[in-house]
Structures are given as structure tokens and as C-alpha cells.
Design a protein around this motif. Sequence first.
Motif, PDB file in Angstrom:
ATOM      1  N   GLY A   1       0.785  -1.254  -0.142  1.00  0.00           N
ATOM      2  CA  GLY A   1      -0.123   0.095   0.013  1.00  0.00           C
ATOM      3  C   GLY A   1       0.985   1.099  -0.086  1.00  0.00           C
ATOM      4  N   ALA A   2       1.906   1.165   0.592  1.00  0.00           N
ATOM      5  CA  ALA A   2       2.843   2.189   0.639  1.00  0.00           C
ATOM      6  C   ALA A   2       3.434   2.798  -0.612  1.00  0.00           C
ATOM      7  CB  ALA A   2       4.076   2.186   1.750  1.00  0.00           C
ATOM      8  N   ILE A   3       3.936   1.632  -1.136  1.00  0.00           N
ATOM      9  CA  ILE A   3       4.470   1.863  -2.630  1.00  0.00           C
ATOM     10  C   ILE A   3       3.703   2.309  -3.630  1.00  0.00           C
ATOM     11  CG2 ILE A   3       5.502   0.534  -4.419  1.00  0.00           C
ATOM     12  CD1 ILE A   3       7.648   0.888  -2.085  1.00  0.00           C
ATOM     13  N   GLU A   4       2.485   1.784  -3.415  1.00  0.00           N
ATOM     14  CA  GLU A   4       1.171   2.279  -4.383  1.00  0.00           C
ATOM     15  C   GLU A   4       0.830   3.852  -4.088  1.00  0.00           C
ATOM     16  OE1 GLU A   4      -1.300   1.873  -7.617  1.00  0.00           O
ATOM     17  OE2 GLU A   4      -0.059   0.136  -6.638  1.00  0.00           O
ATOM     18  N   ALA A   5       0.894   4.153  -2.864  1.00  0.00           N
ATOM     19  CA  ALA A   5       0.562   5.477  -2.466  1.00  0.00           C
ATOM     20  C   ALA A   5       1.740   6.428  -2.951  1.00  0.00           C
ATOM     21  CB  ALA A   5       0.276   5.563  -1.017  1.00  0.00           C
ATOM     22  N   VAL A   6       2.908   6.007  -2.588  1.00  0.00           N
ATOM     23  CA  VAL A   6       3.860   7.138  -3.035  1.00  0.00           C
ATOM     24  C   VAL A   6       4.277   7.208  -4.595  1.00  0.00           C
ATOM     25  CG1 VAL A   6       6.512   6.937  -3.106  1.00  0.00           C
ATOM     26  CG2 VAL A   6       5.537   6.286  -0.943  1.00  0.00           C
ATOM     27  N   ASP A   7       4.035   5.976  -5.294  1.00  0.00           N
ATOM     28  CA  ASP A   7       3.937   6.177  -6.764  1.00  0.00           C
ATOM     29  C   ASP A   7       2.953   7.124  -7.432  1.00  0.00           C
ATOM     30  OD1 ASP A   7       5.175   5.003  -9.412  1.00  0.00           O
ATOM     31  OD2 ASP A   7       3.150   4.141  -9.566  1.00  0.00           O
ATOM     32  N   ALA A   8       1.713   6.781  -6.727  1.00  0.00           N
ATOM     33  CA  ALA A   8       0.702   7.879  -7.300  1.00  0.00           C
ATOM     34  C   ALA A   8       1.163   9.231  -6.947  1.00  0.00           C
ATOM     35  CB  ALA A   8      -0.547   7.302  -6.896  1.00  0.00           C
ATOM     36  N   ALA A   9       1.380   9.322  -5.659  1.00  0.00           N
ATOM     37  CA  ALA A   9       1.657  10.740  -5.320  1.00  0.00           C
ATOM     38  C   ALA A   9       2.933  11.406  -5.931  1.00  0.00           C
ATOM     39  CB  ALA A   9       1.947  10.674  -3.658  1.00  0.00           C
TER      40      ALA A   9
ATOM     41  N   LYS B   1       3.599  10.961  -8.820  1.00  0.00           N
ATOM     42  CA  LYS B   1       3.337  11.240 -10.308  1.00  0.00           C
ATOM     43  C   LYS B   1       2.387  11.977 -10.420  1.00  0.00           C
ATOM     44  CE  LYS B   1       4.041   6.347 -11.948  1.00  0.00           C
ATOM     45  NZ  LYS B   1       3.416   5.131 -12.145  1.00  0.00           N
ATOM     46  N   ALA B   2       1.806  12.658  -9.448  1.00  0.00           N
ATOM     47  CA  ALA B   2       0.831  13.434  -9.284  1.00  0.00           C
ATOM     48  C   ALA B   2       1.049  14.875  -9.211  1.00  0.00           C
ATOM     49  CB  ALA B   2      -0.422  13.100  -8.266  1.00  0.00           C
ATOM     50  N   ALA B   3       2.231  15.154  -8.429  1.00  0.00           N
ATOM     51  CA  ALA B   3       2.509  16.532  -8.274  1.00  0.00           C
ATOM     52  C   ALA B   3       4.027  16.605  -7.958  1.00  0.00           C
ATOM     53  CB  ALA B   3       1.798  17.059  -7.156  1.00  0.00           C
TER      54      ALA B   3
END
Length: 193
Positions: free
Chosen positions: A16-24, A26-28
Motif C-alpha cells: 500500500g505504501a509503494i502504491e501510494a508513493v508512486d501515485a503521489a 506522479k501526481a505533483a
Amino acid sequence: MKTTSLGLIEVKGYVGAIEAVDAALKAANVTLLNMEKISGGLVTVKLIGDVAAVQAAVEAGGEAAKKVTLLISSHVIPRVHEETMNVLKRSTFKRANEIEQSERKEAELEVKDVEVAIPAKQDEAEQKKSPRSNPVSNDFIAEQELESLTVGELRKLARSFHLKDVSPKDIKYGRKDFLIEKILDHYREEESE
């Protein structure tokens, strides 16, 4: 002075942490301060940057973690006080040093992963010529080599031999002299076979 925001995303587990970090990321345009393992399998992701970027990143990271049903909570602190940032940076620096020291110790153990040379068997003619050929001197040489090892290295060596009549607990708590004796017994058995 530029104001910095802090974004926190708490998730269950490393995935979950890797998924969240990757998206975050990439987003900003934000910086990953660290991912900190909390007890109970929780991981907190810490992001810093300007307010709008951190808000966008935390929102994207939270949504990504929700998709894999691992989001616990998320929060943005818009203008983090300077002292709070100092505490965060110190704890991040301290954790990085702990990880580096742990990796260095593991590397040292790998380097010290020494195998003790066992005197090779010689045919009878060579044994008569060689001053080291009798079992007493071979034991003496092997014992000297074993004495030069640390207790940790001896335990590792003893585990690799799967010694008879020696339990894993005996190896784990065995003193240096005990371990050397059991390893020498193992060498003697191999020579007699």
C-alpha cells in the motif's frame, strides 16, 4: 522564507505504501521525505512540498491506496512549523543512519563468512614424509584456525555442518570452546570415514 507543507498517508503494509508513493510522486511536484514503518504493519508515507502540490499528491496517493483497500488515513499540514520540520528531518536522518549501519554490518558479516580449511587427506606415503600428517598436529592446526574465528562465525560454521548430537539451541547459546570442540569432532569423523 518558503513555507513547506507536510503530507501524510498512512497505509496498511508495504504494498500500500509503494502504491501510494508512486501515485503521489506522479501526481505533483513533491519530495518523498520518508516511509516509516509503524507497529502493527502500518506504514506512514511523508511528503513535503508547496501546499497545492502536497494536497494533490496526498489525494492521489490516498486514492491509489484505497484501490488496493490499504488506506488507513491521510492528512496535509499546510504550513509546517520550522521545529516540526527539524524533528522530521532528524528522525529521517537517524533512521537512514541506522539502515546504513545495519547494511554495513551485514556486508562485514558476508566478508567474514570464512570457511576453515580442513587439512586434506594424504596418501600413506605422503603422511610418513609430512611432519603435519599425524592426527594430533592436524587437530592442532584446525584448532588454531578455529580459535581465530569469532563466536558468530563458529556458530555459522557449526550450522553449516549439521553436527550430530548438537541441537540448534546448543549452537545458538554455545560458548566458543564448546563450538570448537564439536567442529573438531566433526572433522575427526570426516577423516575417519
